[in-house]
Motif scaffolding. Structure first.
Motif, PDB file in Angstrom:
ATOM      1  N   LYS A   1      -5.436   5.966  -0.307  1.00  0.00           N
ATOM      2  CA  LYS A   1      -5.545   7.050   0.537  1.00  0.00           C
ATOM      3  C   LYS A   1      -4.375   7.097   1.613  1.00  0.00           C
ATOM      4  N   ASP A   2      -3.855   5.931   1.949  1.00  0.00           N
ATOM      5  CA  ASP A   2      -2.839   5.829   2.860  1.00  0.00           C
ATOM      6  C   ASP A   2      -1.276   5.679   2.186  1.00  0.00           C
ATOM      7  N   SER A   3      -1.265   5.909   0.955  1.00  0.00           N
ATOM      8  CA  SER A   3      -0.116   5.761   0.233  1.00  0.00           C
ATOM      9  C   SER A   3       0.696   6.749   0.333  1.00  0.00           C
ATOM     10  N   TYR A   4       2.139   6.479   0.087  1.00  0.00           N
ATOM     11  CA  TYR A   4       3.227   7.643   0.049  1.00  0.00           C
ATOM     12  C   TYR A   4       3.201   8.314  -1.468  1.00  0.00           C
TER      13      TYR A   4
ATOM     14  N   SER B   1       0.861  -1.100   0.101  1.00  0.00           N
ATOM     15  CA  SER B   1       0.035   0.164  -0.065  1.00  0.00           C
ATOM     16  C   SER B   1       0.857   1.335  -0.091  1.00  0.00           C
TER      17      SER B   1
END
Length: 369
Positions: free
Chosen positions: A325-328, A298
């Motif tokens: 939404k939580d990805s770098y 992710s």
């Protein structure tokens, strides 16, 4: 001088004289012009020559060559730089003008935007020039960021005094079926060996800062494979040790006929061996490898490559935004996606992220992105 042509009619003699004068004028005019082509004649060239210096700097006017990253007065700050590479083979006897795609510019801008305390370096493996006379909205957009730098490199100089210097002289690399990709695979390892920091592919969009993420990390594709689209290493200590292992593995297992053998497969060989644990174990227990972190999919690869259309097709918009939404950053799998453009303003995930995270490049892209 035309007495021998007396058998011609007067009108034909006048036409012939006129043509002769035109030829003489053309010869004299061009002899006095300043040359606008390299002194070296155009001729067939080998892939090896793409990445070697030539006398193509012998231009009297026109575009200027990018600085060599190793010869510049401003070197990349060790461990505080983000690197991108452009490794296509360019004729050493032409004057290639820097010309990024909108998506490449987006990758660079998003990295600079979210990491203002890092210097972003875009390194070209072939001789590359800048023309002040040529309109280049994407280049202008990127140069508005004070932390974006464009440089070129010479592969022989770049490999000097590194573990791969002697191997490079054998020229196996230049016989690769996938020279652009395999050159990129090597240069990212050399760059991190020299400077440390963060390497990224030119088909990403950075979504948030990496400045406070400790160096020494990669991301997993899945429970078995690690990716090389994002690699971070310290310039010293553990990071430098791993960079050396990467370079040694590259030459020991180099395969010019396999697309991924020198890239993701290399990372997937070296890191588990160094950490003494397989990928799944490293994901389940990050503490197994002291000083080095393997992010789950992710972080950098929230969508697998067969799902690349989810970034572009409007019907996948909400699902894609949720999954990333939580990805770098997001990785666009350029090998599969580069031919599929979409209109600027389209209601898709890629467009939404580009508008937010590389606004200047998105605005300068024109009608399609």
């Amino acid at each position: 001088m035309f007495q021998g042509l007396s058998y011609l009619s007067r009108g034909r003699r006048l036409v012939l004289c006129f043509l002769v004068l035109c030829v003489l004028f053309f010869i004299v005019f061009h002899a006095q012009r300043k040359p606008r082509t390299p002194l070296s004649p155009r001729r067939p060239f080998s892939p090896y020559e793409c990445f070697m210096e030539t006398d193509s700097d012998s231009w009297n006017e026109g575009p200027r060559r990018l600085e060599d990253v190793l010869l510049s007065d401003t070197l990349p700050p060790a461990g505080r730089s983000i690197f991108f590479h452009e490794t296509r083979c360019r004729s050493p006897y032409s004057q290639y003008i820097l010309n990024l795609t909108a998506r490449q510019a987006c990758s660079i801008e998003s990295a600079a935007l979210h990491n203002p305390n890092f210097q972003v370096f875009v390194l070209f493996a072939s001789s590359t020039y800048i023309s002040d006379d040529q309109k280049n909205p994407l280049y202008d957009a990127l140069k508005s960021y004070k932390n974006v730098n464009f440089r070129q490199l010479n592969i022989r100089r770049y490999a000097k005094d590194t573990p791969i210097e002697d191997w490079l002289e054998k020229r196996d690399l230049f016989r690769s079926k996938f020279l652009t990709e395999h050159m990129s695979d090597l240069l990212r390892l050399l760059t991190l060996y020299r400077f440390g920091g963060v390497y990224m592919d030119l088909d990403v969009v950075v979504l948030r800062s990496l400045e406070n993420v400790p160096l020494n990390y990669v991301g997993a594709h899945d429970n078995m494979t690690l990716g090389n689209a994002v690699i971070s290493l310290e310039p010293r200590g553990i990071g430098h040790k791993i960079a050396k292992l990467f370079l040694r593995d590259y030459q020991q297992h180099y395969n010019g006929n396999d697309y991924v053998s020198n890239g993701p497969s290399l990372i997937s060989r070296v890191i588990p061996k160094y950490c003494n644990a397989n990928v799944k174990e490293l994901l389940n227990n990050p503490q197994l490898c002291v000083g080095f972190h393997v992010f789950n999919s992710s972080a950098f690869f929230p969508l697998e490559w067969p799902q690349w259309t989810h970034f572009i097709l409007p019907k996948f918009l909400n699902d894609t935004l949720t999954r990333t939404k939580d990805s770098y950053l997001i990785h666009l799998w350029n090998k599969a996606s580069f031919r599929t453009l979409f209109k600027v303003g389209s209601n898709n995930a890629y467009g939404k992220y580009a508008e937010l995270h590389c606004p200047k490049s998105y605005a300068a892209a024109g009608q399609y992105f």
